[in-house]
Structures are given as C-alpha cells and as structure tokens.
Scaffold this motif. Structure first.
Motif, PDB file in Angstrom:
ATOM      1  N   THR A  85       0.835  -1.202   0.000  1.00 45.66           N
ATOM      2  CA  THR A  85       0.000   0.000   0.000  1.00 45.66           C
ATOM      3  C   THR A  85       0.870   1.252   0.000  1.00 45.66           C
ATOM      4  OG1 THR A  85      -1.782  -1.143   1.179  1.00 45.66           O
ATOM      5  CG2 THR A  85      -1.791   1.265   1.249  1.00 45.66           C
ATOM      6  N   ALA A  86       1.933   1.228   0.802  1.00 45.45           N
ATOM      7  CA  ALA A  86       2.852   2.372   0.844  1.00 45.45           C
ATOM      8  C   ALA A  86       3.531   2.570  -0.507  1.00 45.45           C
ATOM      9  CB  ALA A  86       3.892   2.164   1.943  1.00 45.45           C
TER      10      ALA A  86
ATOM     11  N   TYR B  42       2.477   1.664  -3.522  1.00 43.47           N
ATOM     12  CA  TYR B  42       1.542   2.125  -4.548  1.00 43.47           C
ATOM     13  C   TYR B  42       0.946   3.495  -4.233  1.00 43.47           C
ATOM     14  CZ  TYR B  42       1.762  -2.186  -7.191  1.00 43.47           C
ATOM     15  OH  TYR B  42       2.196  -3.228  -7.985  1.00 43.47           O
ATOM     16  N   THR B  43       1.268   4.025  -3.071  1.00 39.94           N
ATOM     17  CA  THR B  43       0.950   5.421  -2.765  1.00 39.94           C
ATOM     18  C   THR B  43       2.115   6.322  -3.155  1.00 39.94           C
ATOM     19  OG1 THR B  43      -0.475   4.770  -0.914  1.00 39.94           O
ATOM     20  CG2 THR B  43       0.318   7.052  -0.946  1.00 39.94           C
ATOM     21  N   LEU B  44       3.316   5.895  -2.786  1.00 37.85           N
ATOM     22  CA  LEU B  44       4.504   6.720  -3.021  1.00 37.85           C
ATOM     23  C   LEU B  44       4.920   6.750  -4.489  1.00 37.85           C
ATOM     24  CD1 LEU B  44       6.546   5.605   0.107  1.00 37.85           C
ATOM     25  CD2 LEU B  44       5.604   7.887  -0.300  1.00 37.85           C
TER      26      LEU B  44
ATOM     27  N   LEU C  17       2.996   9.304  -6.453  1.00 33.16           N
ATOM     28  CA  LEU C  17       3.425  10.622  -5.977  1.00 33.16           C
ATOM     29  C   LEU C  17       4.792  10.973  -6.555  1.00 33.16           C
ATOM     30  CD1 LEU C  17       3.021  13.105  -4.218  1.00 33.16           C
ATOM     31  CD2 LEU C  17       3.924  11.801  -2.271  1.00 33.16           C
TER      32      LEU C  17
ATOM     33  N   MET D  95      -5.130  -1.084  -7.674  1.00 38.51           N
ATOM     34  CA  MET D  95      -4.371  -0.478  -6.583  1.00 38.51           C
ATOM     35  C   MET D  95      -5.015  -0.816  -5.242  1.00 38.51           C
ATOM     36  SD  MET D  95      -1.878   1.851  -7.648  1.00 38.51           S
ATOM     37  CE  MET D  95      -1.964   3.361  -6.710  1.00 38.51           C
TER      38      MET D  95
ATOM     39  N   VAL E 110      -6.601  -0.186  -1.692  1.00 41.89           N
ATOM     40  CA  VAL E 110      -7.481   0.835  -1.113  1.00 41.89           C
ATOM     41  C   VAL E 110      -8.440   1.427  -2.142  1.00 41.89           C
ATOM     42  CG1 VAL E 110      -7.661   2.984   0.198  1.00 41.89           C
ATOM     43  CG2 VAL E 110      -5.744   1.419   0.630  1.00 41.89           C
ATOM     44  N   ILE E 111      -7.915   2.036  -3.224  1.00 42.63           N
ATOM     45  CA  ILE E 111      -8.796   2.758  -4.146  1.00 42.63           C
ATOM     46  C   ILE E 111      -9.405   1.851  -5.210  1.00 42.63           C
ATOM     47  CG2 ILE E 111      -7.618   4.946  -3.791  1.00 42.63           C
ATOM     48  CD1 ILE E 111      -6.198   4.538  -6.434  1.00 42.63           C
TER      49      ILE E 111
ATOM     50  N   THR F 101      -3.715  -0.098 -11.744  1.00 46.93           N
ATOM     51  CA  THR F 101      -2.473   0.614 -11.450  1.00 46.93           C
ATOM     52  C   THR F 101      -2.010   1.481 -12.610  1.00 46.93           C
ATOM     53  OG1 THR F 101      -1.806  -1.171  -9.958  1.00 46.93           O
ATOM     54  CG2 THR F 101      -0.077   0.315 -10.722  1.00 46.93           C
TER      55      THR F 101
END
Length: 216
Positions: free
Chosen positions: A42-43, A45-47, A50, A117, A119-120, A124
């Motif tokens: 999760t981290a 695919y968030t970073l 960004l 992805m 959470v959302i 991807t």
C-alpha cells in the motif's frame, strides 16, 4: 553537459545519502515491527504515483522554462522523463538489487500493471499514467522546481524501499549496508537525470549554458 551532470551528482549526493538513511530507519521499523507485506505494498503504490507526479512536474517545468515547445513535445518529455525514470528507480533497480542479493523478488512494472491499486481499487496503470499527466499539467502551468525536486528525492527513496519489502522476502537486517547502497544508487543517478539532465538534452546549447547553478 558531462560537466553539468558531474556537478549535479556531486551536489545531490549528501541529500540523497540522507534520504537513503531515512529509508534504512524505516526498514528497521518494518522488520522489527513485523509489518505485513500488504502494508508495504500500500505504501509503495501510494509513493510511486506521488513520485511520478513530482518527477513529471520538475521535468516538465525545466523543459518549458527553457524551450517554447508544442504541447505534444511537452507531454512526451514529461511522460518519458517521469514514468520511465520512476519505473527504473522505484521498481527495476530495487528488483535487480534483490536479485544481486539472492533475495526472491517479484517484478512489478506499475505503468503497465493492470492489477487494481490497494485501497482505491483502480487499475495501477491508470493511476500511474494519470499521475504523470497531472505532474505535466502542473509543471506546464507553473515552472517551480526546487521543493518538488527535494520531495522527489525523498519519495523515490521510500518508494524503492517499500518495493523491496513488498515484493522481496529476506532477512533485511543483515542486508542493511547493501540496502543503503542500492537505495542511494536507485535515487542518486535516476532522479538527477530525470529532473535536470533529461529535459535539458532537448534545450538549445546556449540556453543550457545560461542555466544558473541554483535554478533547481
């Protein structure tokens, strides 16, 4: 241009090393805290998106600032300089690092990955390529580079780290010196290349020569 590259790599080495050190601290917390791989994924695919936004922003801003180009050229430079380099930094180099350390690794290429992805629940490749377009738009609209570039370095370091802990299984504590080295290399050359060197390759020589040292 080679002199410029050497200057930028030398200037960015201390900050990149600091970023790699923060990555080591995070890895120690992950290992000692027995954080499950799903959290790391999760981290990552968030970073990673960004990272793509920040990279596209800076690459586009540098290009647009020193060359009046058609929009298709801006998009092409911004996309290749962000998605391409971010994939190299966040995924390919960590994957190869794991292979060199004999760590079982999975290869993920986010910008073509069709899995959803965490959470959302959006595929991807849509998120990553959308992040690139967002960064390109921001860089085209406002040519700011200094803060996004610094953020880019840190975010890239952490994304590379979370790739290792997401898609690799190892006794990371004993590999920390090697992890530090690979984190440093994964960020140092690709990030300086994508933000500074790459867009300037498409700018006229006289414009490159006039670029001040503190412009980013």
């Amino acid at each position: 241009m080679l002199k410029r590259i050497a200057q930028e790599l030398r200037r960015h080495a201390p900050f990149t090393a600091l970023g790699a050190l923060t990555g080591i601290i995070i890895m120690v917390i992950i290992v000692l805290g027995n954080v499950p791989p799903q959290i790391s994924q999760t981290a990552f695919y968030t970073l990673h998106p960004l990272h793509v936004v920040l990279s596209a922003l800076v690459t586009t801003a540098m290009y647009v600032r020193y060359r009046k180009a058609k929009i298709w050229a801006v998009i092409l430079i911004g996309w290749t300089g962000s998605v391409g380099i971010a994939t190299l930094s966040d995924a390919i180099i960590p994957y190869l690092s794991g292979v060199l350390l004999h760590v079982p690794m999975e290869l993920e290429v986010p910008f073509i990955e069709i899995s959803k992805m965490p959470v959302i629940g959006i595929e991807t490749w849509i998120v990553v390529n959308g992040a690139a377009l967002l960064g390109i738009g921001l860089g085209y609209w406002k040519q700011t580079t200094k803060i996004p570039h610094s953020g880019h370095v840190l975010v890239s370091t952490w994304a590379s780290l979370f790739y290792l802990t997401s898609f690799g299984t190892a006794d990371w504590i004993h590999l920390l010196p090697f992890v530090f080295l690979f984190l440093f290399l994964a960020v140092w050359i690709p990030c300086c290349t994508s933000d500074i060197v790459y867009p300037l390759l498409f700018v006229k020589e006289e414009m490159r020569a006039s670029l001040p040292d503190n412009d980013y």
